[in-house]
Design a protein around this motif. Structure first.
Motif, PDB file in Angstrom:
ATOM      1  N   VAL A 146     101.149  14.573 -33.034  1.00  0.00           N
ATOM      2  CA  VAL A 146     101.209  13.131 -32.831  1.00  0.00           C
ATOM      3  C   VAL A 146     101.794  12.348 -34.004  1.00  0.00           C
ATOM      4  O   VAL A 146     102.633  11.355 -33.888  1.00  0.00           O
ATOM      5  CB  VAL A 146      99.781  12.579 -32.813  1.00  0.00           C
ATOM      6  CG1 VAL A 146      99.679  11.280 -32.783  1.00  0.00           C
ATOM      7  CG2 VAL A 146      98.982  13.218 -31.593  1.00  0.00           C
ATOM      8  N   PHE A 147     101.857  12.959 -35.200  1.00  0.00           N
ATOM      9  CA  PHE A 147     102.143  12.309 -36.620  1.00  0.00           C
ATOM     10  C   PHE A 147     103.483  12.868 -37.136  1.00  0.00           C
ATOM     11  O   PHE A 147     103.783  13.925 -36.525  1.00  0.00           O
ATOM     12  CB  PHE A 147     101.186  12.352 -37.508  1.00  0.00           C
ATOM     13  CG  PHE A 147      99.943  11.519 -37.223  1.00  0.00           C
ATOM     14  CD1 PHE A 147      99.699  10.246 -37.299  1.00  0.00           C
ATOM     15  CD2 PHE A 147      98.721  12.263 -36.653  1.00  0.00           C
ATOM     16  CE1 PHE A 147      98.755   9.602 -37.042  1.00  0.00           C
ATOM     17  CE2 PHE A 147      97.590  11.727 -36.432  1.00  0.00           C
ATOM     18  CZ  PHE A 147      97.467  10.182 -36.402  1.00  0.00           C
ATOM     19  N   GLN A 148     104.381  12.008 -37.812  1.00  0.00           N
ATOM     20  CA  GLN A 148     105.505  12.831 -38.261  1.00  0.00           C
ATOM     21  C   GLN A 148     105.489  12.451 -39.815  1.00  0.00           C
ATOM     22  O   GLN A 148     104.579  11.852 -40.271  1.00  0.00           O
ATOM     23  CB  GLN A 148     106.562  11.766 -37.721  1.00  0.00           C
ATOM     24  CG  GLN A 148     106.628  11.891 -36.039  1.00  0.00           C
ATOM     25  CD  GLN A 148     107.089  13.145 -35.738  1.00  0.00           C
ATOM     26  OE1 GLN A 148     107.777  14.021 -36.436  1.00  0.00           O
ATOM     27  NE2 GLN A 148     106.642  13.593 -34.594  1.00  0.00           N
ATOM     28  N   GLY A 149     106.362  13.109 -40.386  1.00  0.00           N
ATOM     29  CA  GLY A 149     106.365  12.876 -41.869  1.00  0.00           C
ATOM     30  C   GLY A 149     105.316  13.254 -42.702  1.00  0.00           C
ATOM     31  O   GLY A 149     104.930  14.599 -42.285  1.00  0.00           O
ATOM     32  N   PRO A 150     105.091  12.726 -43.657  1.00  0.00           N
ATOM     33  CA  PRO A 150     104.151  13.311 -44.806  1.00  0.00           C
ATOM     34  C   PRO A 150     102.696  13.704 -43.820  1.00  0.00           C
ATOM     35  O   PRO A 150     102.224  14.443 -44.219  1.00  0.00           O
ATOM     36  CB  PRO A 150     103.926  12.201 -45.761  1.00  0.00           C
ATOM     37  CG  PRO A 150     105.208  11.329 -45.760  1.00  0.00           C
ATOM     38  CD  PRO A 150     105.558  11.166 -44.311  1.00  0.00           C
TER      39      PRO A 150
END
Length: 484
Positions: free
Chosen positions: A194-198
């Motif tokens: 679901v999330f991206q990056g850090p």
């Protein structure tokens, strides 16, 4: 001033030299330590129990293990002269030495264990440069096989954690334990998807924290020991007395150290492959020196041999955080934990099933990295497929049949009981015989290479059809260029 984002910082010449803000370094480093914390505290508890130590003395073994692991990690990542590979490698107490240390401790306590480690560590230190010359014997077909087996060898640890880690404890293997492992795994997968990056890169840490909080709410996490622990304590020097030196113990431990050096070499090559940075003989030698000097000094503080932790290799592959400074921050966290037993007690309260859920992803990613390396190997008109198949088969013997080598001489069984070292030995020897020794090599002589070629043909054909492209003419139907 706000910390610059990763994207705003200029890319370094080497991937492992990427720098982050202090907050990011601390978080990424803590994630590494949470991943391997259980592996650091387990050997002291096992060996201390075999030696009949009191609970207080065993706690000192654990504290010393954390302290030495922190120092060793800082030396390995930051480097000091010719010591340290300067790669994102976490150092910790080696599992490979546990069975040998237990055998020594059962008869003479921990003092001969410490004496044997000091001598074996010095021998390993002297041999480091020679060992590093073996790098050219580790082409992709060898390193890919070793990395794959590293991941496969660690999977039983993840499954044992998921079940509760202690087979004698009530509830071991219960549905609730496995459910917590599954829940942690699910949290990590959802965050990764679901999330991206850090946030995505911190999926392991978030999964461990959320899993532990849920376990605490339902009474599955025990923090009662935290209040009984001292807040600050320096690791005492020679707390267990002066080390003693026994010939048999030294010989056994020297064999173990050679196994540890083989595993560390494999881990250094593996992390170089994952990070995408050159690793030559000099760099391997520097890494081995850091490994061995940490092992030699460890008994002074009441600790055991150090080695690179393969599970953290998996974390680097999974998160994409290749910075050695992030791992160095983790070494600093380990150092603090060794000085603050109360903080260590909090981390130790993470339930094993929660660790198991994270371990499935971590250790599986190590195997996946090895498979990725093997996918770049040329299997046409050679015996590389035989090298891979035999080396992997020998490497998983300790997993599939743990007593397989028990009837063999001790020195031999010590080497072969480590799937990683067994795979390294077999893969290197077969690569020498099949690829380096050219006498008798003939193109197309291997039925395995032919079978592999047909398989690739089929795979290419299926891929083309799925893309709606025209089916290619199979190689077996094409005439060689010389006949055209």
């Amino acid at each position: 001033m706000a910390t610059k984002s990763v994207e705003e910082r200029p890319a370094p010449a080497r991937p492992e030299d990427q720098k982050y803000g202090f907050g990011q370094l601390l978080v990424y480093g803590t994630q590494h330590i949470l991943t391997m914390y259980g592996g650091v505290i387990a050997p002291p508890l096992i060996v201390g129990g075999a030696a009949g130590l009191s609970a207080g003395d065993m706690a000192l073994l654990v504290t010393a293990g954390l302290f030495i692991s922190g120092l060793a990690t800082l030396l390995q990542t930051l480097g000091l002269g010719r010591f340290g590979s300067r790669l994102p490698i976490v150092q910790g107490i080696s599992f490979a030495s546990v069975s040998t240390m237990v055998a020594i401790a059962q008869h003479g306590g921990v003092r001969p264990v410490f004496g044997a480690i000091i001598v074996a560590g010095l021998i390993g230190l002297v041999l480091s440069s020679f060992f590093a010359q073996l790098v050219r014997l580790f082409p992709a077909v060898v390193t890919g096989t070793i990395i794959t087996v590293i991941g496969l060898s660690l999977m039983p640890v993840a499954f044992s954690w998921a079940m509760g880690n202690d087979a004698k404890a009530p509830g071991y293997g219960s549905v609730s334990n496995i459910a917590f492992a599954g829940l942690t795994l699910l949290i990590i997968l959802v965050i990764s998807r679901v999330f991206q990056g850090p946030i995505s890169r911190l999926s392991i840490l978030i999964g461990l924290v959320v899993g532990t909080l849920i376990a605490a709410l339902v009474g599955k996490a025990d923090f009662s020991k935290v209040g009984e622990t001292k807040i600050f304590a320096l690791p005492p020097i020679l707390h267990f007395g002066t080390p003693t030196f026994q010939a048999g113990a030294i010989v056994s431990m020297t064999i173990v150290v050679l196994v540890i050096m083989t595993e560390t070499t494999a881990d250094i090559l593996a992390i170089g492959e994952i990070v995408g940075t050159p690793v030559d003989a000099k760099r391997v030698a520097d890494g081995l020196r850091a490994d061995m000097v940490s092992t030699t000094v460890a008994p002074v503080f009441g600790s055991f041999p150090c080695s690179a932790f393969a599970q953290n290799v998996g974390l680097v592959a999974l998160t994409g955080i290749k910075s050695r400074f992030a791992v160095a921050a983790g070494g600093g966290v380990l150092l603090v934990l060794g000085l603050l037993p109360v903080v260590g007690a909090v981390v130790a309260a993470i339930p094993y099933p929660v660790l198991g859920g994270a371990g499935i992803v971590l250790f599986g990613s190590v195997a996946a990295s090895g498979i990725r390396t093997l996918s770049r190997v040329d299997y046409h008109d050679n015996l590389n497929m035989v090298i891979v198949s035999v080396a992997i088969a020998v490497g998983i013997i300790p997993i599939a049949a743990p007593t397989f080598w028990d009837a063999f001489p001790t020195w031999f069984s010590v080497i072969m009981h480590s799937g990683i070292s067994a795979t390294a030995v077999v893969a290197v020897v077969l690569n020498l015989l099949f690829n380096e020794v050219r006498a008798g090599n003939r193109p197309g002589a291997s039925v395995f290479a032919a079978a592999e070629s047909e398989y690739d043909e089929l795979g290419d054909t299926l891929d083309d059809e799925l893309r709606g492209e025209k089916r290619p003419v199979p190689n077996s139907r094409r005439k060689p260029a010389a006949e055209s």
